[in-house]
Design a protein around this motif. Sequence first.
Motif, mmCIF file in Angstrom:
data_model
loop_
_atom_site.group_PDB
_atom_site.id
_atom_site.type_symbol
_atom_site.label_atom_id
_atom_site.label_comp_id
_atom_site.label_asym_id
_atom_site.label_seq_id
_atom_site.Cartn_x
_atom_site.Cartn_y
_atom_site.Cartn_z
ATOM 1 N N GLY A 57 5.908 -4.174 -4.936
ATOM 2 C CA GLY A 57 5.155 -3.865 -4.101
ATOM 3 C C GLY A 57 3.834 -2.977 -4.363
ATOM 4 O O GLY A 57 3.371 -2.231 -3.499
ATOM 5 N N SER A 66 1.275 -7.982 -4.976
ATOM 6 C CA SER A 66 2.312 -8.361 -3.955
ATOM 7 C C SER A 66 1.502 -8.208 -2.744
ATOM 8 O O SER A 66 1.418 -9.132 -1.627
ATOM 9 C CB SER A 66 3.397 -7.318 -3.945
ATOM 10 O OG SER A 66 4.313 -7.945 -2.785
ATOM 11 N N ILE A 67 0.619 -7.038 -2.338
ATOM 12 C CA ILE A 67 0.037 -6.824 -1.088
ATOM 13 C C ILE A 67 -0.933 -8.029 -1.071
ATOM 14 O O ILE A 67 -1.021 -8.679 0.259
ATOM 15 C CB ILE A 67 -0.759 -5.553 -1.008
ATOM 16 C CG1 ILE A 67 0.427 -4.468 -1.122
ATOM 17 C CG2 ILE A 67 -1.710 -5.425 0.227
ATOM 18 C CD1 ILE A 67 -0.244 -3.050 -1.491
ATOM 19 N N ILE A 113 8.462 -8.387 1.412
ATOM 20 C CA ILE A 113 8.024 -7.725 0.063
ATOM 21 C C ILE A 113 9.497 -6.591 0.083
ATOM 22 O O ILE A 113 9.748 -5.758 0.747
ATOM 23 C CB ILE A 113 6.821 -6.861 0.241
ATOM 24 C CG1 ILE A 113 5.705 -7.885 0.291
ATOM 25 C CG2 ILE A 113 6.746 -5.955 -0.822
ATOM 26 C CD1 ILE A 113 4.166 -7.174 0.633
ATOM 27 N N HIS A 170 10.297 -3.685 -2.564
ATOM 28 C CA HIS A 170 9.686 -2.551 -3.449
ATOM 29 C C HIS A 170 10.618 -1.290 -3.454
ATOM 30 O O HIS A 170 11.429 -1.086 -2.615
ATOM 31 C CB HIS A 170 8.391 -2.334 -2.715
ATOM 32 C CG HIS A 170 7.650 -1.202 -3.181
ATOM 33 N ND1 HIS A 170 7.148 -1.285 -4.626
ATOM 34 C CD2 HIS A 170 7.262 0.108 -2.782
ATOM 35 C CE1 HIS A 170 6.547 -0.280 -5.174
ATOM 36 N NE2 HIS A 170 6.644 0.710 -4.084
ATOM 37 N N SER A 172 6.986 3.821 0.053
ATOM 38 C CA SER A 172 5.867 3.059 0.560
ATOM 39 C C SER A 172 5.293 2.090 -0.630
ATOM 40 O O SER A 172 5.763 2.251 -1.680
ATOM 41 C CB SER A 172 4.837 3.973 1.156
ATOM 42 O OG SER A 172 5.175 4.657 2.289
ATOM 43 N N LEU A 173 4.529 1.388 -0.282
ATOM 44 C CA LEU A 173 3.832 0.381 -1.040
ATOM 45 C C LEU A 173 3.094 1.236 -2.016
ATOM 46 O O LEU A 173 2.900 2.128 -1.926
ATOM 47 C CB LEU A 173 2.966 -0.611 -0.518
ATOM 48 C CG LEU A 173 3.807 -1.433 0.296
ATOM 49 C CD1 LEU A 173 2.793 -2.537 1.110
ATOM 50 C CD2 LEU A 173 4.953 -2.396 -0.454
ATOM 51 N N ARG A 195 -1.175 4.964 1.309
ATOM 52 C CA ARG A 195 0.058 4.019 1.136
ATOM 53 C C ARG A 195 0.804 3.543 2.443
ATOM 54 O O ARG A 195 0.870 2.461 2.650
ATOM 55 C CB ARG A 195 1.110 4.944 0.264
ATOM 56 C CG ARG A 195 0.623 4.862 -1.139
ATOM 57 C CD ARG A 195 1.800 5.807 -1.949
ATOM 58 N NE ARG A 195 2.995 5.120 -2.231
ATOM 59 C CZ ARG A 195 4.058 5.442 -2.557
ATOM 60 N NH1 ARG A 195 4.051 6.868 -2.942
ATOM 61 N NH2 ARG A 195 5.011 4.836 -2.977
ATOM 62 N N ASP A 232 1.410 0.029 4.447
ATOM 63 C CA ASP A 232 2.222 -0.514 5.011
ATOM 64 C C ASP A 232 2.168 -1.016 6.346
ATOM 65 O O ASP A 232 2.473 -2.154 6.730
ATOM 66 C CB ASP A 232 3.361 0.532 5.113
ATOM 67 C CG ASP A 232 3.801 1.211 3.741
ATOM 68 O OD1 ASP A 232 3.586 0.493 2.705
ATOM 69 O OD2 ASP A 232 4.640 2.115 3.793
ATOM 70 N N LEU A 247 8.820 -5.599 5.123
ATOM 71 C CA LEU A 247 8.937 -4.472 4.086
ATOM 72 C C LEU A 247 10.389 -4.223 3.963
ATOM 73 O O LEU A 247 11.138 -3.584 4.706
ATOM 74 C CB LEU A 247 8.127 -3.515 4.152
ATOM 75 C CG LEU A 247 6.574 -3.556 4.584
ATOM 76 C CD1 LEU A 247 5.743 -2.408 4.495
ATOM 77 C CD2 LEU A 247 5.875 -4.660 3.344
ATOM 78 N N LEU A 265 11.923 -1.512 1.687
ATOM 79 C CA LEU A 265 11.627 -0.306 0.711
ATOM 80 C C LEU A 265 12.800 0.385 0.130
ATOM 81 O O LEU A 265 13.890 0.254 0.735
ATOM 82 C CB LEU A 265 10.565 0.533 1.548
ATOM 83 C CG LEU A 265 9.361 -0.093 2.106
ATOM 84 C CD1 LEU A 265 8.878 0.985 3.128
ATOM 85 C CD2 LEU A 265 8.348 -0.630 0.985
#
Length: 368
Positions: free
Chosen positions: A151, A155-156, A173, A175, A179-180, A190, A194, A204, A206
């Motif tokens: 993440g 990736s973003i 994603i 991760h 958070s990313l 972050r 998200d 996501l 997480l």
Amino acid sequence: MSTKTYRIVVVGGGSGGAMAAKQIAAKLPSGSITLINPLPFIVVRPTLARMTVSANNDLLETAMIPYDKLFSGPNGTFVQGVVHEIKPAKSKKGGVVVLEDGKEIQYDILVLAPGSHWDGPLDIPDEDAETFVKEQRAKFSKASKIVLVGGGSVSIEFAGEIKDEWPNKEVTIVHNGASLLNDTYTDRFRKSLDASLRVRGVNLILNDYVDEIPTDGSAVQTRNGHTVEADLVVATKGPRPRTGFVAKSLGESAVDSRGQIKVEPTFQLPGHPTIFAIGDAINAVEQKQAAKAGTHAGIVAANVVALVSGSKLKEYKGSTEMILITNGRNGGRAYFGFLWGLVFGDWFARTLKSKTLMVPMSRSALGY
């Protein structure tokens, strides 16, 4: 030693190495500067998510920039090759670089900017890069359920490009953080990332991990027990330093436990005053970014001149953390680590990076 006979070799032609070679050649017009790189061109790395996802751009033509205009004078030479070994002189003043084909190139000062190994679509091969990119595009086009493992910014940016091209494809994603990105950046920044992906329909997962990436289009099993249907799983984790030849040549003590080259604040290797290292592959405590490699290049170019002239070398004091992440062609987020941490949104990201991916600036820097 006279500057007329000084031989400077730069290993690695990424953003740091190419700019170091260019600046050294300009500062030492009577020296001999050789840049060595496996590919005959620099790849503008911020373009790779868009380049490998979509065929609706000209990035294959514009974002792989040859080195033929890098040097403005006759004292710079480009050599295509892969460095196999470094052989420092017993005095540790100069030495020889040996390429995989057996060719030897002598140096008085050596600058190492070998960059990193990447996974998946970012792993541009040393040969037939165009075919590789087209194969990646075909994989993304064919897939309907895509899982991105990791993440970080890579990736973003892949998620944003996929959603630009195919808004209805399912993108997930996975991760390992809450958070990313990582905790270098503020929670506010972050969480804004998200939210910007979720609003585009990106799923996501997480605080979870993918220990094994399937290669046959089967479902992804996460460490915490999630099963995610996928017909394409893409590794978007961080890179690994391309430093095997450094440890082999200079000893395991030349690199840290992560394989990063150990450097002094002057970017010199401990015990090797005529060898410098910069960029992603060094053990500076900071996020690895092209902009930082460019800063390293300027300091090393000045230090090479100082070493030749017997002047005092500059020390690197670090850089303020900042990042600009795209979310497709029209969006993204930026962070600047000043004050409480400044966050800017889509308009800022679109104006500075998302539309052009900084290709015109990169081409200009390489003489185009």
